[in-house]
Design a protein around this motif. Structure first.
Motif, PDB file in Angstrom:
ATOM      1  N   GLY A   1       1.290  -5.927   5.988  1.00  0.00           N
ATOM      2  CA  GLY A   1       1.694  -4.805   5.154  1.00  0.00           C
ATOM      3  C   GLY A   1       2.894  -4.066   5.688  1.00  0.00           C
ATOM      4  O   GLY A   1       4.048  -4.462   5.472  1.00  0.00           O
ATOM      5  N   ARG A   2       2.625  -2.981   6.455  1.00  0.00           N
ATOM      6  CA  ARG A   2       3.679  -2.032   6.815  1.00  0.00           C
ATOM      7  C   ARG A   2       4.868  -2.632   7.536  1.00  0.00           C
ATOM      8  O   ARG A   2       5.995  -2.183   7.316  1.00  0.00           O
ATOM      9  CB  ARG A   2       3.068  -0.902   7.674  1.00  0.00           C
TER      10      ARG A   2
ATOM     11  N   ASP B   1       0.811  -1.222   0.000  1.00  0.00           N
ATOM     12  CA  ASP B   1       0.000   0.000   0.000  1.00  0.00           C
ATOM     13  C   ASP B   1       0.843   1.271   0.000  1.00  0.00           C
ATOM     14  O   ASP B   1       0.297   2.364  -0.126  1.00  0.00           O
ATOM     15  CB  ASP B   1      -0.866   0.057   1.282  1.00  0.00           C
TER      16      ASP B   1
ATOM     17  N   GLN C   1      -0.507  -3.200  13.222  1.00  0.00           N
ATOM     18  CA  GLN C   1      -1.752  -3.004  13.988  1.00  0.00           C
ATOM     19  C   GLN C   1      -1.720  -3.702  15.343  1.00  0.00           C
ATOM     20  O   GLN C   1      -2.712  -3.691  16.076  1.00  0.00           O
ATOM     21  CB  GLN C   1      -2.956  -3.472  13.181  1.00  0.00           C
TER      22      GLN C   1
ATOM     23  N   LYS D   1      -1.417  -8.534  -1.921  1.00  0.00           N
ATOM     24  CA  LYS D   1      -2.717  -7.870  -1.881  1.00  0.00           C
ATOM     25  C   LYS D   1      -2.570  -6.422  -2.326  1.00  0.00           C
ATOM     26  O   LYS D   1      -1.719  -5.688  -1.829  1.00  0.00           O
ATOM     27  CB  LYS D   1      -3.263  -7.911  -0.452  1.00  0.00           C
TER      28      LYS D   1
ATOM     29  N   SER E   1     -10.055  -5.707  11.317  1.00  0.00           N
ATOM     30  CA  SER E   1      -9.023  -5.756  12.353  1.00  0.00           C
ATOM     31  C   SER E   1      -9.116  -4.585  13.323  1.00  0.00           C
ATOM     32  O   SER E   1      -8.587  -4.654  14.420  1.00  0.00           O
ATOM     33  CB  SER E   1      -7.643  -5.791  11.703  1.00  0.00           C
TER      34      SER E   1
ATOM     35  N   ASP F   1      -8.214  -6.018  -2.950  1.00  0.00           N
ATOM     36  CA  ASP F   1      -8.882  -5.645  -1.694  1.00  0.00           C
ATOM     37  C   ASP F   1      -9.631  -4.329  -1.878  1.00  0.00           C
ATOM     38  O   ASP F   1      -9.146  -3.265  -1.503  1.00  0.00           O
ATOM     39  CB  ASP F   1      -7.847  -5.551  -0.569  1.00  0.00           C
TER      40      ASP F   1
HETATM   41  O1  NUP Z   1     -10.054  -5.716   8.557  1.00  0.00           O
HETATM   42  C1  NUP Z   1      -9.184  -5.447   7.757  1.00  0.00           C
HETATM   43  N1  NUP Z   1      -8.016  -4.916   8.188  1.00  0.00           N
HETATM   44  C2  NUP Z   1      -6.979  -4.605   7.340  1.00  0.00           C
HETATM   45  O2  NUP Z   1      -5.942  -4.095   7.804  1.00  0.00           O
HETATM   46  C3  NUP Z   1      -9.318  -5.719   6.383  1.00  0.00           C
HETATM   47  C4  NUP Z   1      -8.287  -5.417   5.498  1.00  0.00           C
HETATM   48  N2  NUP Z   1      -8.417  -5.698   4.210  1.00  0.00           N
HETATM   49  N3  NUP Z   1      -7.121  -4.860   5.988  1.00  0.00           N
HETATM   50  C5  NUP Z   1      -6.018  -4.579   5.044  1.00  0.00           C
HETATM   51  O3  NUP Z   1      -4.872  -5.321   5.428  1.00  0.00           O
HETATM   52  C6  NUP Z   1      -5.603  -3.117   4.978  1.00  0.00           C
HETATM   53  O4  NUP Z   1      -6.315  -2.476   3.939  1.00  0.00           O
HETATM   54  C7  NUP Z   1      -4.106  -3.205   4.678  1.00  0.00           C
HETATM   55  O5  NUP Z   1      -3.898  -3.295   3.276  1.00  0.00           O
HETATM   56  C8  NUP Z   1      -3.687  -4.536   5.268  1.00  0.00           C
HETATM   57  C9  NUP Z   1      -2.993  -4.447   6.598  1.00  0.00           C
HETATM   58  O6  NUP Z   1      -1.827  -3.715   6.478  1.00  0.00           O
HETATM   59  P1  NUP Z   1      -0.828  -3.395   7.719  1.00  0.00           P
HETATM   60  O7  NUP Z   1      -1.671  -2.869   8.824  1.00  0.00           O
HETATM   61  O8  NUP Z   1      -0.167  -4.701   8.052  1.00  0.00           O
HETATM   62  O9  NUP Z   1       0.092  -2.393   7.133  1.00  0.00           O
END
Ligand code: NUP
Length: 224
Positions: free
Chosen positions: A198-199, A22, A180, A45, A127, A75
């Motif tokens: 992701g991050r 992202d 997160q 993703k 999440s 997504d």
């Molecule tokens: O509930 C959700 N939480 C979430 O973080 C549903 C998602 N699709 N995501 C996605 O997961 C969010 O859009 C991001 O691309 C990824 C988590 O990224 P990070 O928090 O690990 O950077």
């Protein structure tokens, strides 16, 4: 079998990792990013940041070039009237996506009239703190099953929901690991099949070794 390509790549790489890309820098040099996570991740993703940064044409050519090496999950949490959901899903399939997230609280997904769609993954529990979605969890889960959806997104910290979706036989994708706050492997331990990260990988100084570390943590958790 549902998610056959994903399971096959997952087996080959001994990986339950799906990397969410992202971040602008990682997207601008997306081929370099993909090559850094290639040995560790089964899937990648892409959400709105990727589409709005790369544009559809570049996205299509990236997925065409890498389609043997990654499962590509779209997504966009599609949640429109059935006709428009169908139009969007056909377009995502046309771009080269293997799977796509959809919301189900709005209903209507069972009536999609699509020629070819990606495999659907229902967003059942997010999440972050999302009480409205959580309150409808069991009803949405039952609906997703009835609509013959095979995959679910369930946030990594929502263990009770992971267990419940698992009992229903869905393939579970859990984000929320790393940036997160949830521990790597914690969602897998509760029954999730894949962790979306992701991050904590993409923003690392050394993306390659961060991805490998995540995959190794998964291998240890599940004895892969
Ligand atoms: O509930 C959700 N939480 C979430 O973080 C549903 C998602 N699709 N995501 C996605 O997961 C969010 O859009 C991001 O691309 C990824 C988590 O990224 P990070 O928090 O690990 O950077």
């Amino acid at each position: 079998m549902a998610f056959e390509k994903l399971w096959s790549l997952s087996g080959r790489r001994r990986s339950r990792l799906i990397v969410a890309i992202d971040e602008a820098n990682a997207l601008e040099d997306v081929s370099s990013t993909l090559s850094k996570v290639e040995e560790s991740a089964a899937g990648v993703k892409f959400g709105f940041p990727a589409l709005l940064t790369l544009g559809p044409d570049r996205m299509r050519s990236v997925m065409q070039e890498w389609k043997e090496r990654f499962y590509f999950l779209a997504d966009y949490k599609v949640a429109d009237i059935p006709h428009i959901c169908g139009v969007i899903l056909e377009q995502l399939k046309g771009l080269g996506f293997d799977g796509a997230t959809v919301h189900v609280f709005q209903r209507g997904i069972e009536g999609l009239d699509v020629f070819e769609a990606p495999e659907l993954v229902a967003v059942l529990a997010m999440s972050h703190r999302s009480p409205a979605l959580d309150e409808g969890f069991e009803a949405n889960l039952a609906y997703a099953k009835a609509a013959r959806i095979s995959g679910a997104v369930v946030g990594a910290s929502k263990w009770r929901f992971i267990e419940s979706a698992k009992r229903s036989g869905l393939v579970i994708f859990s984000p929320g690991v790393g940036a997160q706050g949830s521990e790597l492997g914690s969602a897998l331990q509760k029954g999730a099949d894949f962790e979306i990260v992701g991050r904590s990988i993409i923003l690392s100084q050394d993306v390659r070794s961060a991805a490998e570390k995540a995959a190794e943590a998964h291998r240890r958790t599940l004895n892969l």
